[in-house]
Design a protein around this motif. Structure first.
Motif, PDB file in Angstrom:
ATOM      1  N   UNK A   1       0.848  -1.255  -0.197  1.00 21.47           N
ATOM      2  CA  UNK A   1      -0.107  -0.185   0.020  1.00 21.47           C
ATOM      3  C   UNK A   1       0.852   1.282  -0.124  1.00 21.47           C
ATOM      4  N   UNK A   2       0.760   2.252  -0.943  1.00 20.25           N
ATOM      5  CA  UNK A   2       1.524   3.387  -1.086  1.00 20.25           C
ATOM      6  C   UNK A   2       1.552   4.023   0.273  1.00 20.25           C
ATOM      7  N   UNK A   3       2.565   4.854   0.587  1.00 22.35           N
ATOM      8  CA  UNK A   3       2.409   5.716   1.703  1.00 22.35           C
ATOM      9  C   UNK A   3       1.668   6.978   1.530  1.00 22.35           C
ATOM     10  N   UNK A   4       0.959   7.666   2.311  1.00 21.98           N
ATOM     11  CA  UNK A   4       0.072   8.769   2.040  1.00 21.98           C
ATOM     12  C   UNK A   4       1.015   9.978   1.876  1.00 21.98           C
ATOM     13  N   UNK A   5       0.662  10.880   1.020  1.00 26.83           N
ATOM     14  CA  UNK A   5       1.634  11.932   0.534  1.00 26.83           C
ATOM     15  C   UNK A   5       1.001  13.137   0.837  1.00 26.83           C
ATOM     16  N   UNK A  13       4.033  11.866   3.577  1.00 27.89           N
ATOM     17  CA  UNK A  13       3.506  12.985   4.741  1.00 27.89           C
ATOM     18  C   UNK A  13       4.851  12.758   6.023  1.00 27.89           C
ATOM     19  N   UNK A  14       5.546  11.847   6.103  1.00 25.55           N
ATOM     20  CA  UNK A  14       6.586  12.098   7.184  1.00 25.55           C
ATOM     21  C   UNK A  14       7.720  12.741   6.763  1.00 25.55           C
ATOM     22  N   UNK A 182      19.579  15.729   2.260  1.00 21.61           N
ATOM     23  CA  UNK A 182      19.889  14.890   3.420  1.00 21.61           C
ATOM     24  C   UNK A 182      19.113  13.803   3.762  1.00 21.61           C
ATOM     25  N   UNK A 183      17.735  13.949   3.447  1.00 18.32           N
ATOM     26  CA  UNK A 183      16.952  12.762   4.010  1.00 18.32           C
ATOM     27  C   UNK A 183      17.167  11.705   2.959  1.00 18.32           C
ATOM     28  N   UNK A 184      17.597  11.931   1.838  1.00 10.17           N
ATOM     29  CA  UNK A 184      17.875  10.855   0.991  1.00 10.17           C
ATOM     30  C   UNK A 184      19.123   9.968   1.221  1.00 10.17           C
ATOM     31  N   UNK A 185      20.073  10.868   1.482  1.00  4.33           N
ATOM     32  CA  UNK A 185      21.475  10.119   2.109  1.00  4.33           C
ATOM     33  C   UNK A 185      21.378   9.535   3.382  1.00  4.33           C
ATOM     34  N   UNK A 186      20.349  10.032   4.233  1.00  2.61           N
ATOM     35  CA  UNK A 186      19.954   9.434   5.616  1.00  2.61           C
ATOM     36  C   UNK A 186      19.103   8.022   5.379  1.00  2.61           C
ATOM     37  N   UNK A 187      18.406   8.066   4.434  1.00  2.00           N
ATOM     38  CA  UNK A 187      17.610   6.611   4.228  1.00  2.00           C
ATOM     39  C   UNK A 187      18.665   5.663   3.616  1.00  2.00           C
TER      40      UNK A 187
END
Length: 199
Positions: A1-5, A13-14, A182-187
């Motif tokens: 199920x896709x995450x809410x956007x 959303x997060x 930064x979020x992509x690197x952290x992930x």
């Protein structure tokens, strides 16, 4: 199920970036022509640019039948922000004596897709071209630049606006972009990032 956007920034959303997106205006108009392959890309910087700059428009497609008529409307000097053989500096364009506002037309996509947009829309080839000064450094650490001086769309337009309107700062446009990177690197994790993206 896709995450809410988020309906505004289209991020999960997060990971919503809305609180970082400014609402800046500029005398310079910006028309972004985005190749459809970029729309759902996790690093869609053109969308962030269009949300943060009130004088920007984002069109998605490959062939834009209304483009010639749109660009022919009086009131703006149109320039294509794209490398080429015969290019003008943004400083020279800024100092033009006509005093007419500038509209930057910016193809958005991989270099191959951006060139396809130019090929499919011949009116773009007829526009005078402007480019950024040499030596620009991208902060886009997640994509390998195909050539020196390659910038993401949001970086290129921000740099262009800083040159065209030096009395103002447009640095706030890059805040959600930095957070996105930064979020992509952290992930992906520090080790994976270092292995795949650091020299």
């Amino acid at each position: 199920m896709p995450r809410p956007r988020c309906e505004h920034c289209a991020r999960p959303l997060e990971l919503c970036l809305c609180k970082l997106i400014p609402r800046l205006n500029s005398q310079t108009q910006v028309l972004i022509l985005q190749h459809p392959s970029e729309v759902k890309h996790a690093l869609n910087t053109a969308r962030l640019l269009a949300l943060g700059l009130q004088s920007a428009e984002l069109w998605v497609g490959e062939e834009f039948e209304q483009l010639a008529e749109y660009l022919a409307q009086p009131g703006c000097r149109n320039y294509l922000l794209f490398p080429g053989d015969e290019v003008q500096s943004l400083v020279d364009v800024r100092n033009d004596s006509s005093g007419m506002p500038i509209r930057l037309v910016v193809p958005d996509g991989t270099w191959r897709k951006a060139r396809k947009l130019l090929y499919l829309n011949p009116v773009l080839e007829s526009l005078p071209r402007v480019t950024l000064p040499a030596g620009q450094q991208s902060r886009y650490r997640l994509r390998k630049a195909p050539m020196e001086g390659s910038l993401s769309t949001i970086e290129a337009v921000t740099a262009a606006l800083e040159l065209l309107e030096p009395e103002r700062s447009f640095a706030a446009l890059l805040q959600p972009f930095e957070a996105l990177i930064e979020g992509q690197i952290s992930a992906m994790g520090a080790q994976t990032f270092a292995r795949n993206h650091l020299k």
